[in-house]
Design an enzyme around this catalytic site. Structure first.
Site, mmCIF file in Angstrom:
data_model
loop_
_atom_site.group_PDB
_atom_site.id
_atom_site.type_symbol
_atom_site.label_atom_id
_atom_site.label_comp_id
_atom_site.label_asym_id
_atom_site.label_seq_id
_atom_site.Cartn_x
_atom_site.Cartn_y
_atom_site.Cartn_z
ATOM 1 C CE LYS A 1 -4.539 0.641 0.278
ATOM 2 N NZ LYS A 1 -5.562 -0.279 -0.258
ATOM 3 N N GLY B 1 -25.388 2.822 0.973
ATOM 4 C CA GLY B 1 -24.344 3.412 0.122
ATOM 5 C C GLY B 1 -24.736 3.252 -1.332
HETATM 6 P P1 NAD Z 1 -18.147 5.938 -3.164
HETATM 7 O O1 NAD Z 1 -17.525 7.136 -2.575
HETATM 8 O O2 NAD Z 1 -18.367 5.888 -4.654
HETATM 9 O O3 NAD Z 1 -19.602 5.677 -2.500
HETATM 10 C C1 NAD Z 1 -19.838 5.763 -1.126
HETATM 11 C C2 NAD Z 1 -21.350 5.922 -0.920
HETATM 12 O O4 NAD Z 1 -21.654 5.848 0.465
HETATM 13 C C3 NAD Z 1 -21.912 7.253 -1.406
HETATM 14 O O5 NAD Z 1 -23.131 7.020 -2.081
HETATM 15 C C4 NAD Z 1 -22.216 8.012 -0.097
HETATM 16 O O6 NAD Z 1 -23.290 8.934 -0.226
HETATM 17 C C5 NAD Z 1 -22.602 6.866 0.793
HETATM 18 N N1 NAD Z 1 -22.562 7.143 2.224
HETATM 19 C C6 NAD Z 1 -21.661 7.844 2.942
HETATM 20 N N2 NAD Z 1 -22.009 7.866 4.245
HETATM 21 C C7 NAD Z 1 -23.169 7.158 4.349
HETATM 22 C C8 NAD Z 1 -24.032 6.804 5.419
HETATM 23 N N3 NAD Z 1 -23.781 7.195 6.670
HETATM 24 N N4 NAD Z 1 -25.131 6.061 5.140
HETATM 25 C C9 NAD Z 1 -25.397 5.651 3.885
HETATM 26 N N5 NAD Z 1 -24.618 5.944 2.832
HETATM 27 C C10 NAD Z 1 -23.525 6.688 3.063
HETATM 28 O O7 NAD Z 1 -17.267 4.687 -2.674
HETATM 29 P P2 NAD Z 1 -17.172 3.219 -3.304
HETATM 30 O O8 NAD Z 1 -16.011 3.127 -4.232
HETATM 31 O O9 NAD Z 1 -18.530 2.810 -3.769
HETATM 32 O O10 NAD Z 1 -16.753 2.380 -1.995
HETATM 33 C C11 NAD Z 1 -17.721 2.029 -1.005
HETATM 34 C C12 NAD Z 1 -17.089 1.036 -0.030
HETATM 35 O O11 NAD Z 1 -16.612 -0.110 -0.734
HETATM 36 C C13 NAD Z 1 -15.886 1.571 0.752
HETATM 37 O O12 NAD Z 1 -15.890 1.016 2.042
HETATM 38 C C14 NAD Z 1 -14.699 1.027 -0.042
HETATM 39 O O13 NAD Z 1 -13.537 0.918 0.779
HETATM 40 C C15 NAD Z 1 -15.250 -0.330 -0.428
HETATM 41 N N6 NAD Z 1 -14.550 -0.935 -1.566
HETATM 42 C C16 NAD Z 1 -14.588 -0.366 -2.801
HETATM 43 C C17 NAD Z 1 -13.935 -0.961 -3.880
HETATM 44 C C18 NAD Z 1 -14.019 -0.387 -5.261
HETATM 45 O O14 NAD Z 1 -13.646 -1.098 -6.217
HETATM 46 N N7 NAD Z 1 -14.513 0.827 -5.449
HETATM 47 C C19 NAD Z 1 -13.194 -2.148 -3.687
HETATM 48 C C20 NAD Z 1 -13.170 -2.725 -2.392
HETATM 49 C C21 NAD Z 1 -13.866 -2.108 -1.348
#
Ligand code: NAD
Length: 407
Positions: free
Chosen positions: A97, A209
């Site tokens: 990382k 989310g």
């Molecule tokens: P993103 O920023 O695109 O989306 C996050 C979403 O969560 C947004 O819609 C936001 O409005 C919402 N949110 C924030 N606080 C909230 C709450 N209290 N209640 C409900 N919704 C809330 O992020 P992402 O890329 O979709 O990632 C989401 C999660 O998945 C994270 O934990 C990330 O670490 C994990 N993740 C993502 C990937 C990837 O490929 N993008 C891979 C592994 C893990």
């Protein structure tokens, strides 16, 4: 937290002290000063890190974060988790990382490009397609990946697409990468449903989310698996329709208004209500610590699929386990992303590119195998699925270290 989890797993597997000492700290931690010529003519010096936690199974793999509050401690813990995640999916990769302490919102595009290239100038001797492979993470984008890849290629005198993943398709990216995290999660949910004797096409789902992962899993679960998504939420609250949401309409509404709230044919509910609905499956896909000791007891779903990283606190984990909720832990459930990144590396090395269907087919095999290995380990050791996942991953790393004569 990462070390505590390792110690718990070491106890379960009865690992020797010298093995734990090899695993409790990273193999290599690099800190660099990154000078950047700013638009006003001054030079600013940023601090950057790259941690290679363990590479016994193959080149290290892990994202790069650009964050004003980045610390080397966070980067180190995330590198440890990448080690376990890659091992769990049986990828020939170790864990790494990186990060730079910076605020991307205060940088012009030119400054961001110079920062990305300067970071590579400082760390290029420590990375490479068969050494340590980078990827996008918090506040780093496909464009930043291309600048970094280009800089590394210049320094090494040849095109080196495989030094990082998450690239746009035209610059060596993989088809299917965009939906891979959500698709991978759906494969584990499908297997969990079979295990619990649930017909996935008759299930109801609530998703917390609605960003990249949340909106993607909402679409895929309906289109590919025939499930009914009855509720989704974002940071402003949730929307609910017991007969099922029209996800494309919710996506359109969010694009227009920046929130899912008031999407057509929905009633508004709170973020907490989304998690506590009487549905078959809940999918946290937002932030960490969404499920705590305060709400874990109210969860009615049979399956909790952690697409978000760290959505469940340890106390909540205990409550869910005792209540018989089947938790698919984060580093299994959301490992589709890193698995597709591995496929991107393979395609870069072969210089031959697959269709999205081929990517999904291979992803399905990897995720399905990992799910059943975790299930078996959790039953075998009589522990929850999270500790089962640790047992599988740590055992692989330890076995390889022993075979290679490191311990
Ligand atoms: P993103 O920023 O695109 O989306 C996050 C979403 O969560 C947004 O819609 C936001 O409005 C919402 N949110 C924030 N606080 C909230 C709450 N209290 N209640 C409900 N919704 C809330 O992020 P992402 O890329 O979709 O990632 C989401 C999660 O998945 C994270 O934990 C990330 O670490 C994990 N993740 C993502 C990937 C990837 O490929 N993008 C891979 C592994 C893990």
């Amino acid at each position: 937290m990462a070390q505590e989890q390792l110690y718990a797993c070491a106890k379960l597997l009865d690992l020797e002290d010298d093995v734990v000492r090899m695993l409790e700290n990273p193999m290599q931690q690099v800190q660099v000063s990154v000078p950047v010529k700013m638009d006003d003519g001054t030079t600013n010096v940023f601090q950057g890190f790259r941690v290679m936690y363990n590479n016994v199974l193959g080149p290290a793999k892990g994202g790069i974060r650009f964050h004003p509050e980045e610390t080397v401690d966070t980067v180190r813990a995330l590198a440890a988790w990448m080690t376990w995640k890659c091992a769990l999916l049986d990828l020939p990769l170790g864990g790494g990382k990186g990060g730079i302490i910076c605020n991307t919102k205060e940088l012009s595009e030119g400054e961001l490009e110079r920062l990305s290239r300067s970071y590579i100038d400082r760390i290029w001797k420590f990375i490479g397609p068969d050494v340590d492979v980078l990827a996008p993470d918090v506040y780093t984008t496909p464009q930043i990946m291309v600048w970094m890849m280009d800089e590394y290629s210049k320094l090494s005198g040849k095109n080196q697409f495989g030094v990082l993943t998450g690239k746009p398709i035209i610059a060596g990216g993989s088809a299917g990468r965009g939906d891979a995290t959500a698709m991978g999660g759906m494969y584990t949910i499908r297997e969990a449903s079979k295990e619990l004797g649930i017909d996935l096409s008759k299930t109801t789902i609530a998703i917390q989310g609605f960003g990249n992962v949340g909106s993607s899993v909402a679409t895929l679960s309906q289109e590919f698996f025939g499930a009914t998504v009855v509720a989704v939420s974002d940071s402003k609250g949730g929307v609910y329709n017991p007969d099922g949401l029209n996800i494309q309409e919710v996506i359109k509404h969010k694009a227009e208004t920046k929130s899912v709230i008031n999407a057509p044919n929905t009633q508004t509910i709170t973020n907490n209500e989304v998690l506590e609905l009487d549905v078959d499956i809940i999918i946290p896909a937002a932030l960490e610590n969404a499920i705590t000791k305060d709400n874990a007891g109210n969860i009615k779903a049979k399956i909790l699929a952690e697409l978000a990283n760290g959505p469940t606190t340890p106390e909540a984990d205990e409550i869910l386990y005792n209540n018989g909720v089947h938790v698919i832990p984060d580093f299994l459930c959301n490992a589709g992303g890193v698995t597709a990144s591995y496929f991107e590396m393979v395609q870069n090395m072969y210089m031959y590119y697959w269709t999205a269907e081929e990517v999904y087919e291979r992803l399905d095999k990897k995720m399905t195998k990992a799910y059943h290995e975790v299930l078996y380990a959790s039953k075998n050791h009589n522990v929850n699925m999270r500790m089962g996942a640790y047992a599988v991953a740590v055992t692989r790393v330890v076995d390889a270290m022993k075979l290679r004569g490191w311990i």
